[in-house]
Design a protein around this motif. Sequence first.
Motif, PDB file in Angstrom:
ATOM      1  N   ARG A 132      19.904  53.176  32.109  1.00  0.00           N
ATOM      2  CA  ARG A 132      21.235  53.552  32.583  1.00  0.00           C
ATOM      3  C   ARG A 132      22.130  52.320  32.595  1.00  0.00           C
ATOM      4  O   ARG A 132      21.655  51.179  32.587  1.00  0.00           O
ATOM      5  CB  ARG A 132      21.191  54.206  33.951  1.00  0.00           C
ATOM      6  N   ILE A 133      23.422  52.599  32.605  1.00  0.00           N
ATOM      7  CA  ILE A 133      24.423  51.543  32.664  1.00  0.00           C
ATOM      8  C   ILE A 133      25.376  51.877  33.797  1.00  0.00           C
ATOM      9  O   ILE A 133      25.801  53.023  33.944  1.00  0.00           O
ATOM     10  CB  ILE A 133      25.179  51.408  31.328  1.00  0.00           C
ATOM     11  N   GLU A 134      25.682  50.864  34.584  1.00  0.00           N
ATOM     12  CA  GLU A 134      26.583  51.031  35.721  1.00  0.00           C
ATOM     13  C   GLU A 134      27.785  50.112  35.506  1.00  0.00           C
ATOM     14  O   GLU A 134      27.631  48.889  35.459  1.00  0.00           O
ATOM     15  CB  GLU A 134      25.808  50.639  36.983  1.00  0.00           C
ATOM     16  N   GLN A 135      28.957  50.702  35.337  1.00  0.00           N
ATOM     17  CA  GLN A 135      30.164  49.909  35.121  1.00  0.00           C
ATOM     18  C   GLN A 135      30.624  49.340  36.451  1.00  0.00           C
ATOM     19  O   GLN A 135      30.775  50.061  37.427  1.00  0.00           O
ATOM     20  CB  GLN A 135      31.256  50.763  34.490  1.00  0.00           C
ATOM     21  N   SER A 166      32.704  44.596  32.817  1.00  0.00           N
ATOM     22  CA  SER A 166      31.369  44.233  33.281  1.00  0.00           C
ATOM     23  C   SER A 166      30.529  45.460  33.601  1.00  0.00           C
ATOM     24  O   SER A 166      31.040  46.449  34.133  1.00  0.00           O
ATOM     25  CB  SER A 166      31.457  43.353  34.528  1.00  0.00           C
ATOM     26  N   PHE A 167      29.244  45.331  33.303  1.00  0.00           N
ATOM     27  CA  PHE A 167      28.299  46.414  33.521  1.00  0.00           C
ATOM     28  C   PHE A 167      26.993  45.843  34.056  1.00  0.00           C
ATOM     29  O   PHE A 167      26.638  44.704  33.748  1.00  0.00           O
ATOM     30  CB  PHE A 167      27.965  47.129  32.203  1.00  0.00           C
ATOM     31  N   ASN A 168      26.257  46.640  34.820  1.00  0.00           N
ATOM     32  CA  ASN A 168      24.854  46.373  35.099  1.00  0.00           C
ATOM     33  C   ASN A 168      24.077  47.220  34.107  1.00  0.00           C
ATOM     34  O   ASN A 168      24.302  48.425  34.002  1.00  0.00           O
ATOM     35  CB  ASN A 168      24.478  46.760  36.529  1.00  0.00           C
ATOM     36  N   LEU A 169      23.203  46.580  33.370  1.00  0.00           N
ATOM     37  CA  LEU A 169      22.402  47.240  32.347  1.00  0.00           C
ATOM     38  C   LEU A 169      20.971  47.328  32.869  1.00  0.00           C
ATOM     39  O   LEU A 169      20.317  46.302  33.063  1.00  0.00           O
ATOM     40  CB  LEU A 169      22.459  46.439  31.040  1.00  0.00           C
ATOM     41  N   TYR A 170      20.502  48.535  33.103  1.00  0.00           N
ATOM     42  CA  TYR A 170      19.147  48.765  33.598  1.00  0.00           C
ATOM     43  C   TYR A 170      18.293  49.254  32.443  1.00  0.00           C
ATOM     44  O   TYR A 170      18.759  50.012  31.590  1.00  0.00           O
ATOM     45  CB  TYR A 170      19.148  49.826  34.706  1.00  0.00           C
ATOM     46  N   GLY A 171      17.036  48.828  32.427  1.00  0.00           N
ATOM     47  CA  GLY A 171      16.155  49.290  31.370  1.00  0.00           C
ATOM     48  C   GLY A 171      14.735  48.856  31.595  1.00  0.00           C
ATOM     49  O   GLY A 171      14.403  48.223  32.597  1.00  0.00           O
ATOM     50  N   ASN A 172      13.903  49.209  30.638  1.00  0.00           N
ATOM     51  CA  ASN A 172      12.492  48.840  30.660  1.00  0.00           C
ATOM     52  C   ASN A 172      12.240  47.773  29.615  1.00  0.00           C
ATOM     53  O   ASN A 172      12.582  47.951  28.441  1.00  0.00           O
ATOM     54  CB  ASN A 172      11.614  50.065  30.395  1.00  0.00           C
ATOM     55  N   LEU A 173      11.639  46.676  30.069  1.00  0.00           N
ATOM     56  CA  LEU A 173      11.278  45.574  29.183  1.00  0.00           C
ATOM     57  C   LEU A 173       9.771  45.597  28.990  1.00  0.00           C
ATOM     58  O   LEU A 173       9.020  45.567  29.976  1.00  0.00           O
ATOM     59  CB  LEU A 173      11.712  44.236  29.788  1.00  0.00           C
ATOM     60  N   THR A 174       9.353  45.666  27.728  1.00  0.00           N
ATOM     61  CA  THR A 174       7.929  45.616  27.396  1.00  0.00           C
ATOM     62  C   THR A 174       7.651  44.272  26.746  1.00  0.00           C
ATOM     63  O   THR A 174       8.252  43.916  25.732  1.00  0.00           O
ATOM     64  CB  THR A 174       7.529  46.768  26.447  1.00  0.00           C
ATOM     65  N   THR A 205      22.982  41.842  33.264  1.00  0.00           N
ATOM     66  CA  THR A 205      24.430  41.916  33.348  1.00  0.00           C
ATOM     67  C   THR A 205      24.982  41.945  31.926  1.00  0.00           C
ATOM     68  O   THR A 205      24.535  41.183  31.070  1.00  0.00           O
ATOM     69  CB  THR A 205      24.988  40.695  34.094  1.00  0.00           C
ATOM     70  N   MET A 206      25.935  42.838  31.692  1.00  0.00           N
ATOM     71  CA  MET A 206      26.507  42.975  30.360  1.00  0.00           C
ATOM     72  C   MET A 206      28.028  42.829  30.467  1.00  0.00           C
ATOM     73  O   MET A 206      28.671  43.582  31.178  1.00  0.00           O
ATOM     74  CB  MET A 206      26.127  44.345  29.795  1.00  0.00           C
ATOM     75  N   GLU A 207      28.552  41.800  29.797  1.00  0.00           N
ATOM     76  CA  GLU A 207      30.000  41.565  29.749  1.00  0.00           C
ATOM     77  C   GLU A 207      30.533  42.110  28.442  1.00  0.00           C
ATOM     78  O   GLU A 207      30.066  41.723  27.369  1.00  0.00           O
ATOM     79  CB  GLU A 207      30.278  40.058  29.760  1.00  0.00           C
ATOM     80  N   PHE A 208      31.509  42.985  28.510  1.00  0.00           N
ATOM     81  CA  PHE A 208      32.120  43.574  27.328  1.00  0.00           C
ATOM     82  C   PHE A 208      33.247  42.669  26.848  1.00  0.00           C
ATOM     83  O   PHE A 208      34.175  42.363  27.592  1.00  0.00           O
ATOM     84  CB  PHE A 208      32.662  44.969  27.676  1.00  0.00           C
ATOM     85  N   ASN A 209      33.160  42.216  25.591  1.00  0.00           N
ATOM     86  CA  ASN A 209      34.159  41.309  25.037  1.00  0.00           C
ATOM     87  C   ASN A 209      35.189  42.018  24.164  1.00  0.00           C
ATOM     88  O   ASN A 209      36.083  41.374  23.630  1.00  0.00           O
ATOM     89  CB  ASN A 209      33.482  40.194  24.239  1.00  0.00           C
ATOM     90  N   GLY A 267      31.568  43.455  20.902  1.00  0.00           N
ATOM     91  CA  GLY A 267      30.884  42.246  21.327  1.00  0.00           C
ATOM     92  C   GLY A 267      30.528  42.260  22.802  1.00  0.00           C
ATOM     93  O   GLY A 267      31.294  42.758  23.635  1.00  0.00           O
ATOM     94  N   PHE A 268      29.345  41.702  23.108  1.00  0.00           N
ATOM     95  CA  PHE A 268      28.840  41.660  24.477  1.00  0.00           C
ATOM     96  C   PHE A 268      28.109  40.350  24.732  1.00  0.00           C
ATOM     97  O   PHE A 268      27.513  39.769  23.825  1.00  0.00           O
ATOM     98  CB  PHE A 268      27.821  42.787  24.728  1.00  0.00           C
ATOM     99  N   LEU A 269      28.121  39.928  25.980  1.00  0.00           N
ATOM    100  CA  LEU A 269      27.254  38.864  26.474  1.00  0.00           C
ATOM    101  C   LEU A 269      26.325  39.531  27.480  1.00  0.00           C
ATOM    102  O   LEU A 269      26.789  40.129  28.457  1.00  0.00           O
ATOM    103  CB  LEU A 269      28.060  37.759  27.158  1.00  0.00           C
ATOM    104  N   VAL A 270      25.025  39.462  27.220  1.00  0.00           N
ATOM    105  CA  VAL A 270      24.031  40.062  28.112  1.00  0.00           C
ATOM    106  C   VAL A 270      23.213  38.932  28.710  1.00  0.00           C
ATOM    107  O   VAL A 270      22.739  38.043  27.994  1.00  0.00           O
ATOM    108  CB  VAL A 270      23.113  41.039  27.339  1.00  0.00           C
ATOM    109  N   SER A 271      23.060  38.957  30.040  1.00  0.00           N
ATOM    110  CA  SER A 271      22.297  37.889  30.686  1.00  0.00           C
ATOM    111  C   SER A 271      21.490  38.464  31.845  1.00  0.00           C
ATOM    112  O   SER A 271      21.760  39.557  32.337  1.00  0.00           O
ATOM    113  CB  SER A 271      23.225  36.776  31.182  1.00  0.00           C
TER     114      SER A 271
END
Length: 184
Positions: free
Chosen positions: A90-93, A98-106, A117-121, A134-138
Amino acid sequence: MKTTKWLLDPAHSELTFKIKHLMISNVSGAFKNFSAKATTEGTDFSKANINLTAEMNSISTNNEQRDAHLRNSDFFEVEKFPQLKFTSTRIEQTDDESFNLYGNLTLKGVTKPVKLTMEFNGIVKDPYGQEKAGFLVSGKINRSDWGIKINVALEAGGLMLGEDVRIQSEVQFVRQEINVPVEV
């Protein structure tokens, strides 16, 4: 609303990380081979589905001896676990850009939820008429959560490697399909 597919522009994207070394500096690295795709409703990334895959064998810290060590069983066991995968859940604006990017990391055969955190450029058309986003994800993960526990105690106290790994990714997506109907 119509579904839009986006693919990573590898020439304008990077997936990097940093980890504390000897408690006084950071070691930086990158995955040279990775891919990502996103599916959005129109150009609205607030509800996007995002998937990323990185080839673990492509890890580079600009030191071949260290890279070889990272590929072995002390760290990533790339022969047994050749890929890192991220799938958004899910993504929470949080504001216009700016967004919070939630997910599963394997990683290394272990799947855990993460929050990035996802910054929309922005979205623009390049000189060739391609629409790009463009995005910066950290974010930050604890390597022990994925079974990467190797460490050495230092004589002065503390550990050789930090537990936290900071992730940063510059992502440029290229719009692939326009006005594909959403399946019901």
